[in-house]
Write a protein that holds these residues in place. Structure first.
Motif, PDB file in Angstrom:
ATOM      1  N   ALA A   1       8.569  -1.964   5.091  1.00  0.00           N
ATOM      2  CA  ALA A   1       8.780  -0.738   4.325  1.00  0.00           C
ATOM      3  C   ALA A   1       9.473  -1.022   2.990  1.00  0.00           C
ATOM      4  O   ALA A   1      10.433  -1.781   2.912  1.00  0.00           O
ATOM      5  N   LEU A   2       8.970  -0.365   1.955  1.00  0.00           N
ATOM      6  CA  LEU A   2       9.496  -0.492   0.601  1.00  0.00           C
ATOM      7  C   LEU A   2       9.492   0.912   0.007  1.00  0.00           C
ATOM      8  O   LEU A   2       8.490   1.626   0.101  1.00  0.00           O
TER       9      LEU A   2
ATOM     10  N   GLU B   1       0.849  -1.198   0.000  1.00  0.00           N
ATOM     11  CA  GLU B   1       0.000   0.000   0.000  1.00  0.00           C
ATOM     12  C   GLU B   1       0.882   1.245   0.000  1.00  0.00           C
ATOM     13  O   GLU B   1       1.771   1.385   0.843  1.00  0.00           O
ATOM     14  N   LEU B   2       0.653   2.119  -0.974  1.00  0.00           N
ATOM     15  CA  LEU B   2       1.403   3.366  -1.038  1.00  0.00           C
ATOM     16  C   LEU B   2       0.990   4.252   0.135  1.00  0.00           C
ATOM     17  O   LEU B   2      -0.180   4.559   0.320  1.00  0.00           O
TER      18      LEU B   2
ATOM     19  N   ILE C   1      14.214   0.032  -2.839  1.00  0.00           N
ATOM     20  CA  ILE C   1      14.886  -0.593  -1.703  1.00  0.00           C
ATOM     21  C   ILE C   1      13.860  -1.169  -0.736  1.00  0.00           C
ATOM     22  O   ILE C   1      12.822  -0.555  -0.460  1.00  0.00           O
ATOM     23  N   GLY C   2      14.137  -2.375  -0.242  1.00  0.00           N
ATOM     24  CA  GLY C   2      13.238  -3.011   0.714  1.00  0.00           C
ATOM     25  C   GLY C   2      13.772  -4.359   1.141  1.00  0.00           C
ATOM     26  O   GLY C   2      14.854  -4.793   0.723  1.00  0.00           O
ATOM     27  N   HIS C   3      12.988  -5.038   1.959  1.00  0.00           N
ATOM     28  CA  HIS C   3      13.380  -6.357   2.473  1.00  0.00           C
ATOM     29  C   HIS C   3      12.792  -7.494   1.640  1.00  0.00           C
ATOM     30  O   HIS C   3      12.991  -8.663   1.985  1.00  0.00           O
TER      31      HIS C   3
ATOM     32  N   LEU D   1       9.060   7.672  -2.456  1.00  0.00           N
ATOM     33  CA  LEU D   1       7.717   7.103  -2.424  1.00  0.00           C
ATOM     34  C   LEU D   1       7.789   5.856  -1.557  1.00  0.00           C
ATOM     35  O   LEU D   1       8.633   4.980  -1.793  1.00  0.00           O
ATOM     36  N   THR D   2       6.943   5.757  -0.567  1.00  0.00           N
ATOM     37  CA  THR D   2       7.058   4.676   0.404  1.00  0.00           C
ATOM     38  C   THR D   2       5.780   3.854   0.455  1.00  0.00           C
ATOM     39  O   THR D   2       4.683   4.404   0.602  1.00  0.00           O
ATOM     40  N   TRP D   3       5.946   2.556   0.339  1.00  0.00           N
ATOM     41  CA  TRP D   3       4.849   1.605   0.465  1.00  0.00           C
ATOM     42  C   TRP D   3       5.052   0.784   1.736  1.00  0.00           C
ATOM     43  O   TRP D   3       6.182   0.606   2.206  1.00  0.00           O
ATOM     44  N   LEU D   4       3.953   0.233   2.246  1.00  0.00           N
ATOM     45  CA  LEU D   4       4.024  -0.760   3.323  1.00  0.00           C
ATOM     46  C   LEU D   4       3.622  -2.099   2.732  1.00  0.00           C
ATOM     47  O   LEU D   4       2.461  -2.317   2.381  1.00  0.00           O
ATOM     48  N   ASP D   5       4.603  -2.967   2.565  1.00  0.00           N
ATOM     49  CA  ASP D   5       4.361  -4.298   2.048  1.00  0.00           C
ATOM     50  C   ASP D   5       3.801  -5.160   3.173  1.00  0.00           C
ATOM     51  O   ASP D   5       4.354  -5.182   4.274  1.00  0.00           O
TER      52      ASP D   5
END
Length: 252
Positions: free
Chosen positions: A193-194, A167-168, A231-233, A184-188
């Protein structure tokens, strides 16, 4: 968010030798039995983010009353000076509440080609709880995307930024020295955090390449006018697919 904030504050107090013997013993016992907490300590200990330079310009604007009511300190705060503990606490608070808006300043003296390393250090402070409380409306996010895109000279239509399973949450402009970085940050839902980060950078197009920074996967590329990094996990294969989707979406 409050538990993560309190843990970070306590860990930095430990690193700064600001705990009394009893508090230190209790924390060391927890570290021995909580691998996640020990990993967080390692991250904070090895981070070379210049917190004072990065966040000092914002301290005068911080709503101290709001922060103190939301997250009361668990250990005593020194009465003089600004400790690393206080600055990390402020950083976490800014990230959680969006207090800094689009005026988070990353003032570093680093080579231009190291901007991905700077962003990775900043992103390492994010946890899922950091973004969980960010409940911007679709209208607010669209406005953020418009403002962010205008500042970086790139179109960021919300409909092209939909990622499966994520979700953005927000769009903002960070800066280091005189350079702007769109974030721009999303919550996967699975991996936390992505972020897609963008800078204006004229030059040759560069195909997508992968690397790891701060324990996260990074995919980066350039289109001749901008440089991008995701960038993310998320696992490497998934990050590559997400980056390919965004690369195509933002080029059409």
């Amino acid at each position: 968010m409050s538990s993560t904030y309190a843990a970070d504050e306590l860990l930095v107090a430990y690193l700064d030798n600001q705990l009394d013997p009893q508090q230190r013993l209790q924390l060391e016992q927890r570290l021995a039995g909580e691998p996640a907490l020990a990993e967080r300590l390692t991250l904070l200990a090895r981070s070379n983010l210049p917190f004072k330079q990065a966040f000092a310009p914002l301290l005068d604007e911080a709503p101290v009353q709001q922060l103190s009511e939301a997250w009361p300190l668990t250990v005593a705060t020194p009465q003089t000076g600004i400790s690393r503990r206080g600055l990390i606490a402020a950083a976490v608070g800014f990230l959680a509440l969006g207090i800094a808006g689009d005026r988070v300043y990353l003032q570093f003296n680093q080579p231009e080609d190291n901007w991905r390393g700077l962003v990775a250090q900043y992103m390492a402070l994010y946890t899922p709880e950091t973004l969980a409380g960010a409940d911007e409306s679709a209208t607010q996010i669209a406005a953020q995307l418009q403002q962010t895109g205008d500042r970086l000279g790139i179109s960021l239509p919300a409909q092209k930024l939909v990622l499966k399973g994520a979700e953005l949450k927000n769009a903002r402009v960070l800066a280091y020295d005189d350079r702007r970085i769109a974030q721009l940050t999303w919550l996967d839902t699975q991996y936390g955090a992505l972020a897609l980060c963008i800078i204006q950078q004229r030059g040759q197009q560069q195909p997508a390449e992968s690397e790891r920074r701060q324990g996260m996967n990074v995919v980066y590329w350039a289109d001749g006018n901008h440089a991008f990094m995701l960038i993310g996990h998320n696992p490497t294969g998934e990050m590559t697919a997400l980056a390919a989707h965004l690369q195509h979406a933002l080029s059409t």
